[in-house]
Scaffold this active site. Structure first.
Site, mmCIF file in Angstrom:
data_model
loop_
_atom_site.group_PDB
_atom_site.id
_atom_site.type_symbol
_atom_site.label_atom_id
_atom_site.label_comp_id
_atom_site.label_asym_id
_atom_site.label_seq_id
_atom_site.Cartn_x
_atom_site.Cartn_y
_atom_site.Cartn_z
ATOM 1 N N LYS A 1 42.205 26.892 33.144
ATOM 2 C CA LYS A 1 41.103 27.193 34.062
ATOM 3 C C LYS A 1 39.831 26.451 33.697
ATOM 4 C CE LYS A 1 42.550 31.500 36.133
ATOM 5 N NZ LYS A 1 42.225 32.887 36.439
ATOM 6 N N LYS B 1 47.568 31.235 43.746
ATOM 7 C CA LYS B 1 46.541 31.366 44.782
ATOM 8 C C LYS B 1 45.769 30.070 44.949
ATOM 9 C CE LYS B 1 45.623 36.178 43.385
ATOM 10 N NZ LYS B 1 44.828 37.013 42.493
ATOM 11 N N LYS C 1 54.135 27.093 38.933
ATOM 12 C CA LYS C 1 54.051 28.506 39.304
ATOM 13 C C LYS C 1 53.441 28.666 40.703
ATOM 14 C CE LYS C 1 50.346 30.752 37.520
ATOM 15 N NZ LYS C 1 49.455 31.525 36.651
HETATM 16 P P1 TYM Z 1 46.289 37.918 38.559
HETATM 17 O O1 TYM Z 1 45.307 38.601 39.437
HETATM 18 O O2 TYM Z 1 46.214 36.439 38.422
HETATM 19 O O3 TYM Z 1 47.748 38.258 39.031
HETATM 20 C C1 TYM Z 1 48.158 39.589 39.286
HETATM 21 C C2 TYM Z 1 49.582 39.801 38.807
HETATM 22 O O4 TYM Z 1 50.463 38.894 39.473
HETATM 23 C C3 TYM Z 1 51.269 38.227 38.509
HETATM 24 N N1 TYM Z 1 51.591 36.866 39.010
HETATM 25 C C4 TYM Z 1 52.834 36.378 39.086
HETATM 26 N N2 TYM Z 1 54.031 36.922 38.782
HETATM 27 C C5 TYM Z 1 55.125 36.156 39.011
HETATM 28 N N3 TYM Z 1 55.065 34.890 39.536
HETATM 29 C C6 TYM Z 1 53.889 34.315 39.833
HETATM 30 N N4 TYM Z 1 53.842 33.086 40.348
HETATM 31 C C7 TYM Z 1 52.697 35.059 39.621
HETATM 32 N N5 TYM Z 1 51.371 34.813 39.816
HETATM 33 C C8 TYM Z 1 50.719 35.927 39.438
HETATM 34 C C9 TYM Z 1 50.413 38.178 37.255
HETATM 35 O O5 TYM Z 1 51.199 37.985 36.108
HETATM 36 C C10 TYM Z 1 49.754 39.531 37.295
HETATM 37 O O6 TYM Z 1 50.605 40.508 36.742
HETATM 38 N N6 TYM Z 1 44.642 38.755 33.917
HETATM 39 C C11 TYM Z 1 45.334 39.350 35.034
HETATM 40 C C12 TYM Z 1 44.634 40.565 35.593
HETATM 41 C C13 TYM Z 1 44.329 41.632 34.593
HETATM 42 C C14 TYM Z 1 45.275 42.502 33.965
HETATM 43 C C15 TYM Z 1 44.507 43.361 33.147
HETATM 44 C C16 TYM Z 1 46.658 42.624 34.039
HETATM 45 C C17 TYM Z 1 43.100 41.981 34.129
HETATM 46 N N7 TYM Z 1 43.212 43.016 33.259
HETATM 47 C C18 TYM Z 1 45.124 44.337 32.368
HETATM 48 C C19 TYM Z 1 47.262 43.621 33.251
HETATM 49 C C20 TYM Z 1 46.502 44.460 32.431
HETATM 50 C C21 TYM Z 1 45.408 38.321 36.158
HETATM 51 O O7 TYM Z 1 44.626 37.406 36.229
HETATM 52 O O8 TYM Z 1 46.312 38.597 37.122
#
Ligand code: TYM
Length: 350
Positions: free
Chosen positions: A111, A216, A213
């Site tokens: 990022k 978004k 992957k």
């Molecule tokens: P975020 O918002 O990017 O994504 C949300 C969830 O979607 C999953 N994900 C995927 N799983 C499979 N294939 C993909 N291509 C894919 N893209 C996204 C992510 O693994 C996630 O589970 N840091 C985290 C948010 C967060 C969080 C937390 C998660 C903040 N605090 C505490 C768990 C516990 C994030 O950016 O997810």
């Protein structure tokens, strides 16, 4: 019941990766666990400070949770910023974590890009806030996609360093809890959280490139299926999805060197709650021209009701805000107790 916590950032449209890697698992865990699901709005400002409509984005993720089947009465759904203990504990964790740990995070490197000096300090400290999200509830299980694995390892490192550095004080305060990690019995205040990553689609790949992957931020909308896509768009994206010319293999091992085929089979399996082996037993030997329409039908059947319900919920933002407020109040009750404990462990006058 074990306690589950997970979060989703309110940035951009939710896609099939978010749905299969995270939200669908959130739904499934509700029977066996107490669950806390959070829209992490403070994380949303780490990579990009100013957002056009963060409130709408936050409501939209909340709507996706509810539309997918998360029950905000039996469990907790809220937005991160309304429980200030997340940020408060993150500060403590900023002092527990080492700069070197943060510098090694692959998501930070991705990022921040080449101009690392110009990334926000918040982006570097992102995993510390994530650890605080989880540990302020002392959650033991965290369902996420594969891309969050490294952050969850860091969460364990932070919990462990806190437990070790403060072990005497934790004992003096009578706050040590016995826990079993693998075979080992240890004592500490924060649990060493288990990630829940398994399943047929822990990492959903781009429909245009099976080595990238689904994300978004991909410039090509054809690379992902958005939760809000209509049936025609879903069909078109699956029809145009990149594949190799061979028919589907006769066993799962045959998917190994075929990332696009593996991805589509994984998506089918996850959408139908079946194993990849099961899908190969049904479609092995068939051409993509037969498999893709079946996959499109299934994706539409699963996702359409979610997007219809999301739209209905978003017509009444007042209701969504009430859900977040109620969830926030119940989350606060737990988080306040943890912060009281942490303050007495550290020696902060409360
Ligand atoms: P975020 O918002 O990017 O994504 C949300 C969830 O979607 C999953 N994900 C995927 N799983 C499979 N294939 C993909 N291509 C894919 N893209 C996204 C992510 O693994 C996630 O589970 N840091 C985290 C948010 C967060 C969080 C937390 C998660 C903040 N605090 C505490 C768990 C516990 C994030 O950016 O997810």
């Amino acid at each position: 019941k074990p306690l589950v916590f997970s979060g989703v950032q309110p940035t951009g449209n939710l896609h099939l990766g978010n749905y299969l890697g995270a939200i669908r698992k959130f739904v499934a865990l509700q029977d066996s666990h107490d669950c806390i699901y959070c829209v992490v709005d403070l994380h949303a400002i780490t990579a990009q400070l100013v957002h056009e409509d963060l409130k709408h984005q936050t409501r939209s993720i909340t709507a996706a949770f509810l539309a997918s089947g998360i029950d905000p009465k039996s469990h907790i759904v809220f937005n991160q910023s309304r429980v200030p203990q997340h940020a408060e504990l993150a500060w403590v964790f900023n002092c527990v974590a080492r700069i070197g740990w943060m510098n090694r995070m692959t998501q930070f490197k991705d990022k921040a890009g080449k101009d690392r000096e110009n990334a926000s300090l918040g982006l570097l400290a992102y995993p510390s806030l994530m650890a605080a999200d989880i540990l302020v509830y002392r959650a033991t299980h965290v369902p996420v996609g594969d891309d969050q694995k490294q952050h969850l390892e860091l969460t364990r490192d932070i919990a462990q360093k806190f437990n070790i550095d403060f072990s005497n004080r934790i004992q003096q305060c009578g706050l040590d809890v016995a826990m079993t990690v693998g075979e080992e019995k240890i004592k500490g205040y924060f649990p060493l959280t288990e990630p829940l990553i398994d399943g047929p689609a822990p990492r959903v790949m781009s429909l245009r490139d099976g080595t990238k992957k689904m994300s978004k931020s991909d410039v090509s909308d054809l690379s992902r299926i958005n939760l809000t896509d209509d049936a025609d768009t879903i069909s078109k994206k699956i029809r145009k999805a990149k594949t190799d010319p061979e028919p589907l293999p006769g066993d799962v091992a045959g998917l190994a060197e075929r990332p696009e085929a593996d991805n589509l089979v994984g998506i089918y399996a996850a959408l139908s709650d079946r194993s990849k082996q099961d899908i190969i037993d049904e479609f092995g030997g068939q051409q993509f021209s037969a498999f893709k329409p079946a996959l499109a039908d299934l994706a539409i059947e699963v996702l359409s009701p979610v997007s219809v319900e999301m739209r209905r919920l978003l017509d009444d933002p007042g209701h969504i805000d009430a859900v977040l407020k109620d969830g926030g109040e119940r989350a606060s009750a737990i988080a306040e107790q943890t912060m009281r404990d942490v303050k007495s462990i550290i020696g902060l006058i409360d």
